[in-house]
Design an enzyme around this catalytic site. Structure first.
Site, short mmCIF file in Angstrom:
data_model
loop_
_atom_site.label_atom_id
_atom_site.label_comp_id
_atom_site.label_asym_id
_atom_site.label_seq_id
_atom_site.Cartn_x
_atom_site.Cartn_y
_atom_site.Cartn_z
N HIS A 22 -6.22 -6.05 11.34
CA HIS A 22 -5.40 -6.22 12.55
C HIS A 22 -6.30 -6.27 13.79
CE1 HIS A 22 -2.01 -4.06 10.20
NE2 HIS A 22 -1.62 -5.30 10.36
N LYS A 46 13.46 -0.54 8.33
CA LYS A 46 12.27 -0.57 7.47
C LYS A 46 11.74 0.84 7.29
CE LYS A 46 9.56 -4.86 7.63
NZ LYS A 46 8.33 -5.43 8.18
N ARG A 95 -4.14 -14.18 6.06
CA ARG A 95 -5.26 -13.74 5.23
C ARG A 95 -5.53 -14.72 4.11
NH1 ARG A 95 -2.28 -8.20 4.58
NH2 ARG A 95 -0.66 -9.75 4.81
N SER A 133 -1.95 -3.03 5.06
CA SER A 133 -1.70 -1.61 5.34
C SER A 133 -1.17 -0.89 4.11
CB SER A 133 -0.67 -1.47 6.47
OG SER A 133 -1.14 -2.06 7.65
P1 ADP Z 1 4.65 -7.13 9.42
O1 ADP Z 1 5.45 -6.03 8.76
O2 ADP Z 1 5.30 -7.71 10.64
O3 ADP Z 1 4.12 -8.19 8.48
P2 ADP Z 1 1.98 -6.06 9.51
O4 ADP Z 1 1.49 -4.92 10.33
O5 ADP Z 1 1.93 -5.91 8.04
O6 ADP Z 1 3.42 -6.35 10.05
O7 ADP Z 1 1.19 -7.38 9.90
C1 ADP Z 1 1.19 -7.92 11.18
C2 ADP Z 1 0.41 -9.21 11.16
O8 ADP Z 1 -0.96 -8.92 10.87
C3 ADP Z 1 0.85 -10.21 10.11
O9 ADP Z 1 0.73 -11.52 10.63
C4 ADP Z 1 -0.11 -10.01 8.97
O10 ADP Z 1 -0.30 -11.19 8.20
C5 ADP Z 1 -1.37 -9.67 9.74
N1 ADP Z 1 -2.30 -8.85 8.96
C6 ADP Z 1 -2.03 -7.81 8.16
N2 ADP Z 1 -3.14 -7.33 7.56
C7 ADP Z 1 -4.16 -8.12 7.99
C8 ADP Z 1 -5.56 -8.20 7.70
N3 ADP Z 1 -6.15 -7.39 6.83
N4 ADP Z 1 -6.26 -9.16 8.31
C9 ADP Z 1 -5.66 -10.02 9.18
N5 ADP Z 1 -4.36 -10.03 9.48
C10 ADP Z 1 -3.61 -9.10 8.88
#
Ligand code: ADP
Length: 167
Positions: A22, A46, A95, A133
Site C-alpha cells: 500500500h 465488512k 498486483r 493484508s
Molecule cells: P479493498 O478492501 O478496498 O480491496 P485493500 O486495503 O485490500 O482494500 O486494498 C486497497 C488497494 O490497494 C487495492 O487496489 C488493492 O489492490 C491494493 N493493494 C493491496 N495490497 C497491495 C500490495 N501488496 N501492493 C500493491 N497494492 C496493493
C-alpha cells in the site's frame, strides 16, 4: 469529463492493516499528484481485524514522511465522498492479473455512479506484488514475523492484537 486538471487523488481501501505494498502505491501516487488522500473505508458490513480508527491511525503513521499525502476516513459510498470533496481521480493498486477482474468491475461501477471519475491503476514494486493484508494477518496470527510486509510499528500492533485475542 470536465476540462480542469486533477491535482488531488484518493486512494481508497480497507488497509486492515496497511502494508508496504500500500505504502509503495502511495509513494508513486504522491509523485504524480499534488495531493493524495488515503481514504480508509469505514464499512460496518465488512469484518475487519482493526477498527476504522485504528486503521486510520496506522495509515497516518505510515505516510507521515510523505508531505503531500494525508489520511482520511469515509463511510457510505466512495463516490459520495468524491463528489463532496470535488475529487475525480481514484488510485487503485494492481498486483497481479487476477486483481483485474475485481478492480475493473469496481472501476466500472464507480464510473457508472459518477461519470466524471477516472480510476488510475498503479503497479507496486515487484517485491510487493504477491501479498495482501489478509495473508499478512494470517502469518502474524500463526506467530511468524511479518517484518518483510509491514512497517515495524504495524508488525508490533499485529502481534499485540493476536496475543490479546489468544488465537
Ligand atoms: P479493498 O478492501 O478496498 O480491496 P485493500 O486495503 O485490500 O482494500 O486494498 C486497497 C488497494 O490497494 C487495492 O487496489 C488493492 O489492490 C491494493 N493493494 C493491496 N495490497 C497491495 C500490495 N501488496 N501492493 C500493491 N497494492 C496493493
Amino acid at each position: 469529463m470536465p476540462n480542469s486538471k486533477s491535482r488531488v487523488a484518493v486512494y481508497p481501501g480497507s488497509f486492515d492493516p496497511p502494508t508496504l505494498g500500500h505504502l509503495d502505491i502511495v509513494f508513486r501516487a504522491a509523485k504524480m499528484f499534488e495531493r493524495v488522500i488515503v481514504a480508509v473505508a469505514d464499512n460496518p458490513a465488512k469484518k475487519h481485524t482493526f477498527s476504522a480508527e485504528e486503521r486510520l491511525d496506522m495509515v497516518r503513521q505510515a505516510i507521515k514522511k510523505i508531505p503531500n499525502a494525508q489520511a482520511d476516513i469515509f463511510s457510505g459510498l466512495l463516490v459520495d465522498y468524491l463528489r463532496e470533496n470535488k475529487i475525480r481521480v481514484l488510485i487503485r493498486g494492481l498486483r497481479v492479473v487476477s486483481d483485474m477482474d475485481y478492480e475493473f468491475q469496481l472501476a466500472s461501477f464507480n464510473r457508472t455512479l459518477y461519470p466524471d471519475v477516472e480510476t488510475v491503476f498503479l503497479m507496486p514494486d515487484e517485491r510487493y506484488t504477491y501479498f495482501a493484508s489478509s495473508m499478512v494477518k494470517e502469518v502474524a496470527r500463526l506467530g511468524a514475523s511479518v517484518e518483510s510486509f509491514v512497517l515495524p510499528d504495524i508488525s508490533k500492533k499485529l502481534k499485540e492484537k493476536f496475543e490479546l485475542r489468544g488465537n
